[in-house]
Design a protein around this motif. Structure first.
Motif, PDB file in Angstrom:
ATOM      1  N   THR A 213       1.038  -1.236  -0.019  1.00  0.00           N
ATOM      2  CA  THR A 213      -0.002  -0.095   0.114  1.00  0.00           C
ATOM      3  C   THR A 213       0.857   1.189   0.221  1.00  0.00           C
ATOM      4  N   GLU A 214       0.224   2.443  -0.264  1.00  0.00           N
ATOM      5  CA  GLU A 214       0.930   3.777  -0.019  1.00  0.00           C
ATOM      6  C   GLU A 214       0.860   3.875   1.355  1.00  0.00           C
ATOM      7  N   PRO A 215       1.630   4.721   2.017  1.00  0.00           N
ATOM      8  CA  PRO A 215       1.461   5.093   3.494  1.00  0.00           C
ATOM      9  C   PRO A 215       0.382   5.861   3.382  1.00  0.00           C
ATOM     10  N   ASP A 216      -0.215   5.725   4.960  1.00  0.00           N
ATOM     11  CA  ASP A 216      -1.539   6.231   5.278  1.00  0.00           C
ATOM     12  C   ASP A 216      -1.152   6.374   6.614  1.00  0.00           C
ATOM     13  N   ASP A 217      -1.404   7.823   7.044  1.00  0.00           N
ATOM     14  CA  ASP A 217      -0.951   8.258   8.833  1.00  0.00           C
ATOM     15  C   ASP A 217       0.339   7.737   9.058  1.00  0.00           C
ATOM     16  N   GLY A 218       1.466   7.392   7.999  1.00  0.00           N
ATOM     17  CA  GLY A 218       2.632   7.335   8.181  1.00  0.00           C
ATOM     18  C   GLY A 218       2.944   5.616   8.254  1.00  0.00           C
TER      19      GLY A 218
ATOM     20  N   GLY B 187     -15.941  -3.554  -5.329  1.00  0.00           N
ATOM     21  CA  GLY B 187     -16.371  -4.037  -4.234  1.00  0.00           C
ATOM     22  C   GLY B 187     -16.455  -3.089  -3.062  1.00  0.00           C
ATOM     23  N   GLN B 188     -15.657  -3.363  -1.889  1.00  0.00           N
ATOM     24  CA  GLN B 188     -15.404  -2.469  -0.982  1.00  0.00           C
ATOM     25  C   GLN B 188     -14.106  -2.489  -0.270  1.00  0.00           C
ATOM     26  N   VAL B 189     -13.552  -1.265   0.339  1.00  0.00           N
ATOM     27  CA  VAL B 189     -12.297  -1.161   0.846  1.00  0.00           C
ATOM     28  C   VAL B 189     -12.598  -0.704   2.513  1.00  0.00           C
ATOM     29  N   TRP B 190     -11.867  -1.092   3.246  1.00  0.00           N
ATOM     30  CA  TRP B 190     -11.719  -0.660   4.694  1.00  0.00           C
ATOM     31  C   TRP B 190     -10.682   0.123   4.980  1.00  0.00           C
ATOM     32  N   ARG B 191     -10.786   1.248   5.613  1.00  0.00           N
ATOM     33  CA  ARG B 191      -9.587   1.985   5.712  1.00  0.00           C
ATOM     34  C   ARG B 191      -9.322   2.312   7.133  1.00  0.00           C
ATOM     35  N   PRO B 192      -8.246   1.242   7.522  1.00  0.00           N
ATOM     36  CA  PRO B 192      -7.944   1.197   8.987  1.00  0.00           C
ATOM     37  C   PRO B 192      -7.726   2.579   9.859  1.00  0.00           C
TER      38      PRO B 192
ATOM     39  N   LYS C 247     -12.908   0.497  -5.835  1.00  0.00           N
ATOM     40  CA  LYS C 247     -12.712   0.104  -7.196  1.00  0.00           C
ATOM     41  C   LYS C 247     -11.154  -0.190  -7.379  1.00  0.00           C
ATOM     42  N   ILE C 248     -10.943  -1.415  -8.152  1.00  0.00           N
ATOM     43  CA  ILE C 248      -9.396  -1.560  -8.503  1.00  0.00           C
ATOM     44  C   ILE C 248      -9.464  -1.240 -10.006  1.00  0.00           C
ATOM     45  N   ALA C 249      -8.242  -0.636 -10.625  1.00  0.00           N
ATOM     46  CA  ALA C 249      -7.784  -1.005 -11.877  1.00  0.00           C
ATOM     47  C   ALA C 249      -6.421  -1.315 -11.725  1.00  0.00           C
ATOM     48  N   LEU C 250      -6.099  -2.331 -12.522  1.00  0.00           N
ATOM     49  CA  LEU C 250      -4.778  -2.855 -12.435  1.00  0.00           C
ATOM     50  C   LEU C 250      -4.099  -2.415 -13.933  1.00  0.00           C
ATOM     51  N   ASP C 251      -2.707  -1.985 -13.788  1.00  0.00           N
ATOM     52  CA  ASP C 251      -1.850  -1.611 -14.866  1.00  0.00           C
ATOM     53  C   ASP C 251      -0.583  -2.544 -14.651  1.00  0.00           C
ATOM     54  N   GLY C 252      -0.425  -3.661 -15.082  1.00  0.00           N
ATOM     55  CA  GLY C 252       0.769  -4.430 -14.731  1.00  0.00           C
ATOM     56  C   GLY C 252       0.974  -4.771 -13.506  1.00  0.00           C
ATOM     57  N   ASP C 253       2.042  -4.334 -12.862  1.00  0.00           N
ATOM     58  CA  ASP C 253       2.328  -4.577 -11.430  1.00  0.00           C
ATOM     59  C   ASP C 253       1.983  -3.170 -10.497  1.00  0.00           C
ATOM     60  N   ARG C 254       1.052  -2.690 -10.913  1.00  0.00           N
ATOM     61  CA  ARG C 254       0.558  -1.612 -10.339  1.00  0.00           C
ATOM     62  C   ARG C 254      -1.091  -1.556 -10.221  1.00  0.00           C
ATOM     63  N   MET C 255      -1.573  -1.404  -9.315  1.00  0.00           N
ATOM     64  CA  MET C 255      -2.886  -1.160  -8.852  1.00  0.00           C
ATOM     65  C   MET C 255      -3.483   0.090  -8.429  1.00  0.00           C
ATOM     66  N   ARG C 256      -4.444   0.658  -8.999  1.00  0.00           N
ATOM     67  CA  ARG C 256      -4.918   2.045  -8.347  1.00  0.00           C
ATOM     68  C   ARG C 256      -6.331   1.504  -7.729  1.00  0.00           C
ATOM     69  N   LEU C 257      -6.331   1.591  -6.582  1.00  0.00           N
ATOM     70  CA  LEU C 257      -7.420   1.284  -5.441  1.00  0.00           C
ATOM     71  C   LEU C 257      -7.997   2.450  -5.064  1.00  0.00           C
TER      72      LEU C 257
ATOM     73  N   GLY D  61     -22.133   7.721  -4.018  1.00  0.00           N
ATOM     74  CA  GLY D  61     -22.385   6.983  -5.080  1.00  0.00           C
ATOM     75  C   GLY D  61     -21.130   6.901  -6.214  1.00  0.00           C
ATOM     76  N   GLY D  62     -20.078   6.954  -5.595  1.00  0.00           N
ATOM     77  CA  GLY D  62     -18.695   7.122  -6.286  1.00  0.00           C
ATOM     78  C   GLY D  62     -18.240   8.310  -6.724  1.00  0.00           C
ATOM     79  N   LEU D  63     -19.041   9.433  -6.490  1.00  0.00           N
ATOM     80  CA  LEU D  63     -18.522  10.753  -7.085  1.00  0.00           C
ATOM     81  C   LEU D  63     -17.426  11.432  -6.356  1.00  0.00           C
ATOM     82  N   LEU D  64     -17.040  11.100  -5.088  1.00  0.00           N
ATOM     83  CA  LEU D  64     -15.868  11.520  -4.367  1.00  0.00           C
ATOM     84  C   LEU D  64     -15.317  10.219  -3.880  1.00  0.00           C
ATOM     85  N   CYS D  65     -14.007  10.284  -4.429  1.00  0.00           N
ATOM     86  CA  CYS D  65     -13.227   9.146  -4.219  1.00  0.00           C
ATOM     87  C   CYS D  65     -11.634   9.392  -3.775  1.00  0.00           C
ATOM     88  N   SER D  66     -11.190   8.764  -2.865  1.00  0.00           N
ATOM     89  CA  SER D  66      -9.623   8.766  -2.586  1.00  0.00           C
ATOM     90  C   SER D  66      -9.038   7.628  -3.215  1.00  0.00           C
ATOM     91  N   THR D  67      -7.775   7.774  -3.688  1.00  0.00           N
ATOM     92  CA  THR D  67      -6.989   6.788  -4.516  1.00  0.00           C
ATOM     93  C   THR D  67      -5.874   6.559  -4.144  1.00  0.00           C
TER      94      THR D  67
END
Length: 129
Positions: A30-35, A86-91, A100-110, A116-122
């Protein structure tokens, strides 16, 4: 002779299954989230995919987080063309979002979305080799 044929068929079936393995399967960082960041293992869960936190890191060092073993990616259903929903849980806040997930080789945009999907954090995750 029958045993040899049976083993040949079993080998062919297993090889075909591995060749057709979903590209989402595996361990992702994952990317760092709150350090902190994590290694998340994506595996089948029913007909879809779930991701469980395997290892956790803070300031670059591994540590034992209370979130280890918890499901972060929930019931992601393949939509085709490397996309999943699907769904994601933010600890950090304990909330579950539309995911939502979009794969691009060895990278994943989650993405985790509200309204309703209008505001997303990626985040962009990298496959761990």
């Amino acid at each position: 002779m029958m045993r040899v044929i049976t083993l040949a068929i079993a080998s062919w079936v297993c090889a075909g299954g591995m060749a057709m393995a979903d590209p989402l399967l595996g361990t992702w960082q994952t990317e760092p989230d709150d350090g902190a960041f994590a290694h998340v293992a994506i595996a089948p869960c029913g007909a879809n995919f779930c991701g469980t936190i395997e290892r956790t890191f803070k300031e670059g060092a591994e540590y034992t987080s209370p979130n280890r073993g918890k499901t972060l990616v929930i019931d992601m259903a393949p939509q085709g063309d490397g996309k999943y929903t699907g769904q994601v849980w933010r600890p950090s806040n304990g909330k579950i979002y539309r995911g939502k997930i979009a794969l691009d080789g060895d990278r994943m945009r989650l993405s985790g979305c509200v309204a309703g999907g209008l505001l997303c954090s990626t985040q962009t995750w990298a496959r761990v080799n």
